[in-house]
Write a protein that holds these residues in place. Structure first.
Motif, PDB file in Angstrom:
ATOM      1  N   LYS A   8      66.893  50.297 149.336  1.00 14.41           N
ATOM      2  CA  LYS A   8      65.620  50.886 149.739  1.00 14.41           C
ATOM      3  C   LYS A   8      64.498  50.605 148.742  1.00 14.41           C
ATOM      4  O   LYS A   8      63.352  51.012 148.958  1.00 14.41           O
ATOM      5  CB  LYS A   8      65.783  52.410 149.874  1.00 14.41           C
ATOM      6  N   THR A   9      64.804  49.903 147.647  1.00 11.57           N
ATOM      7  CA  THR A   9      63.821  49.722 146.571  1.00 11.57           C
ATOM      8  C   THR A   9      62.544  49.050 147.043  1.00 11.57           C
ATOM      9  O   THR A   9      61.433  49.521 146.771  1.00 11.57           O
ATOM     10  CB  THR A   9      64.441  48.905 145.420  1.00 11.57           C
ATOM     11  N   GLY A  10      62.664  47.939 147.746  1.00  8.77           N
ATOM     12  CA  GLY A  10      61.482  47.240 148.226  1.00  8.77           C
ATOM     13  C   GLY A  10      60.643  48.090 149.153  1.00  8.77           C
ATOM     14  O   GLY A  10      59.404  48.123 149.057  1.00  8.77           O
ATOM     15  N   GLU A  11      61.297  48.816 150.052  1.00  9.28           N
ATOM     16  CA  GLU A  11      60.598  49.691 150.993  1.00  9.28           C
ATOM     17  C   GLU A  11      59.832  50.790 150.262  1.00  9.28           C
ATOM     18  O   GLU A  11      58.690  51.116 150.608  1.00  9.28           O
ATOM     19  CB  GLU A  11      61.623  50.312 151.941  1.00  9.28           C
ATOM     20  N   VAL A  12      60.450  51.357 149.225  1.00  8.65           N
ATOM     21  CA  VAL A  12      59.813  52.437 148.463  1.00  8.65           C
ATOM     22  C   VAL A  12      58.597  51.917 147.697  1.00  8.65           C
ATOM     23  O   VAL A  12      57.542  52.571 147.644  1.00  8.65           O
ATOM     24  CB  VAL A  12      60.835  53.081 147.503  1.00  8.65           C
ATOM     25  N   ILE A  13      58.715  50.733 147.098  1.00  8.23           N
ATOM     26  CA  ILE A  13      57.584  50.145 146.374  1.00  8.23           C
ATOM     27  C   ILE A  13      56.412  49.919 147.319  1.00  8.23           C
ATOM     28  O   ILE A  13      55.264  50.262 147.013  1.00  8.23           O
ATOM     29  CB  ILE A  13      58.010  48.821 145.708  1.00  8.23           C
ATOM     30  N   ASP A  14      56.689  49.363 148.477  1.00  6.84           N
ATOM     31  CA  ASP A  14      55.629  49.097 149.451  1.00  6.84           C
ATOM     32  C   ASP A  14      54.940  50.378 149.903  1.00  6.84           C
ATOM     33  O   ASP A  14      53.716  50.438 150.028  1.00  6.84           O
ATOM     34  CB  ASP A  14      56.206  48.360 150.662  1.00  6.84           C
ATOM     35  N   ALA A  15      55.740  51.428 150.161  1.00 10.47           N
ATOM     36  CA  ALA A  15      55.172  52.700 150.619  1.00 10.47           C
ATOM     37  C   ALA A  15      54.239  53.286 149.572  1.00 10.47           C
ATOM     38  O   ALA A  15      53.161  53.802 149.891  1.00 10.47           O
ATOM     39  CB  ALA A  15      56.298  53.680 150.947  1.00 10.47           C
ATOM     40  N   ALA A  16      54.642  53.199 148.307  1.00  9.09           N
ATOM     41  CA  ALA A  16      53.820  53.754 147.229  1.00  9.09           C
ATOM     42  C   ALA A  16      52.512  52.988 147.071  1.00  9.09           C
ATOM     43  O   ALA A  16      51.441  53.575 146.883  1.00  9.09           O
ATOM     44  CB  ALA A  16      54.606  53.746 145.925  1.00  9.09           C
ATOM     45  N   ILE A  17      52.582  51.674 147.143  1.00  7.44           N
ATOM     46  CA  ILE A  17      51.383  50.850 146.973  1.00  7.44           C
ATOM     47  C   ILE A  17      50.402  51.066 148.129  1.00  7.44           C
ATOM     48  O   ILE A  17      49.195  51.204 147.920  1.00  7.44           O
ATOM     49  CB  ILE A  17      51.774  49.367 146.845  1.00  7.44           C
ATOM     50  N   LYS A  18      50.919  51.123 149.337  1.00  8.71           N
ATOM     51  CA  LYS A  18      50.046  51.330 150.498  1.00  8.71           C
ATOM     52  C   LYS A  18      49.396  52.706 150.469  1.00  8.71           C
ATOM     53  O   LYS A  18      48.311  52.904 151.028  1.00  8.71           O
ATOM     54  CB  LYS A  18      50.849  51.142 151.781  1.00  8.71           C
ATOM     55  N   ALA A  19      50.043  53.673 149.813  1.00 10.06           N
ATOM     56  CA  ALA A  19      49.502  55.024 149.750  1.00 10.06           C
ATOM     57  C   ALA A  19      48.469  55.195 148.630  1.00 10.06           C
ATOM     58  O   ALA A  19      47.786  56.215 148.588  1.00 10.06           O
ATOM     59  CB  ALA A  19      50.630  56.033 149.562  1.00 10.06           C
ATOM     60  N   GLY A  20      48.376  54.207 147.725  1.00 13.59           N
ATOM     61  CA  GLY A  20      47.364  54.310 146.687  1.00 13.59           C
ATOM     62  C   GLY A  20      47.799  53.970 145.277  1.00 13.59           C
ATOM     63  O   GLY A  20      46.971  53.906 144.360  1.00 13.59           O
ATOM     64  N   ALA A  21      49.089  53.743 145.047  1.00 14.31           N
ATOM     65  CA  ALA A  21      49.528  53.315 143.715  1.00 14.31           C
ATOM     66  C   ALA A  21      48.982  51.916 143.445  1.00 14.31           C
ATOM     67  O   ALA A  21      49.184  51.013 144.253  1.00 14.31           O
ATOM     68  CB  ALA A  21      51.048  53.312 143.623  1.00 14.31           C
ATOM     69  N   ASN A  22      48.273  51.748 142.346  1.00 12.88           N
ATOM     70  CA  ASN A  22      47.621  50.456 142.090  1.00 12.88           C
ATOM     71  C   ASN A  22      48.066  49.804 140.784  1.00 12.88           C
ATOM     72  O   ASN A  22      47.423  48.880 140.293  1.00 12.88           O
ATOM     73  CB  ASN A  22      46.096  50.610 142.095  1.00 12.88           C
TER      74      ASN A  22
END
Length: 233
Positions: A126-140
């Motif tokens: 699930k690592t890739g999915e979690v990274i993508d979710a965080a970035i799309k939500a605002g993690a920069n």
């Protein structure tokens, strides 16, 4: 009768003293000391991601409030993707005013607010999915992702067996080369035990809608080193 006992007592003592003083000393046994290393590789099962939200503004309150809103959105996205609240931990929070130097003078700039979190991900797929979710939500800002094996007890046991086997082979080679033969093992000491997890700081982020961040969990290497002493016959 009293005279007889007075005569035999010193003689008995003399025999005891003689037995203690004339006993020959035993020679030290010949030994060989070697080290052996055993290594077992285990597939990683857990990931830890370090991500940050960084905001800037000329007003420190505005920068802080914007950062809080974005971090709240990031944490919600992580929970929606299956991460438990206990799997999200704040690992750093900083506020500083940026500065520059113009003609030898310090010029104050914007305020920078950084909030960093560490996210535990399991299963590792699930690592890739979690990274993508965080970035799309605002993690920069992406800091790192590390991988580790959850259970290494069996691997450590196997590594110890391999380490002792390696030590025995080395000792046998050394002793047989010298024309002698290897005897019993006298002592064993574990010198070190180490589990080295994989670390990857070059994860590629998703660049288009629907593209998943590729992440490879790799393996953990479990190694044990022992020192063994054998008799030489």
């Amino acid at each position: 009768m009293k005279k007889i006992s007075m005569i035999f007592l010193p003689a008995a003592l003399l025999c005891v003293i003689s037995a203690c003083t004339i006993r020959p000393e035993q020679k030290n046994a010949r030994t060989v000391s070697v080290t052996g290393t055993g290594e077992v590789k285990v597939e990683n099962e857990k990931a830890e991601i370090s991500l940050s939200v960084l905001t800037r503004s000329s007003d420190v309150v505005q920068a802080s409030e914007e950062n809080a809103r974005k971090m709240e959105a990031v944490q919600k996205a992580l929970i929606d993707s299956g991460i438990s609240r206990n799997g999200i931990q704040t690992s750093g929070f900083h506020i500083n005013q940026e500065t520059s130097y113009v003609n030898g003078r310090t010029v104050l700039g914007q305020y920078a607010v950084s909030n960093r979190i560490t996210v535990s991900v399991s299963p590792i797929e699930k690592t890739g999915e979690v990274i993508d979710a965080a970035i799309k939500a605002g993690a920069n800002r992406f800091d790192s992702v590390s991988f580790s094996a959850v259970k290494t007890e069996d691997a450590e046991k196997q590594a110890r067996i391999l380490a002792l086997r390696d030590a025995g082979q080395k000792a046998a080679t050394l002793v047989s080369t010298s024309g002698a033969s290897l005897g019993n093992i006298i002592s064993i000491r574990e010198v070190s035990s180490h589990s080295g997890g994989a670390l990857n700081n070059s994860v590629a982020f998703a660049r288009s809608e629907g593209a998943a961040t590729p992440v490879s969990g790799g393996i953990t290497s479990v190694s044990v080193t022992v020192e063994a002493v054998y008799e030489i016959q």
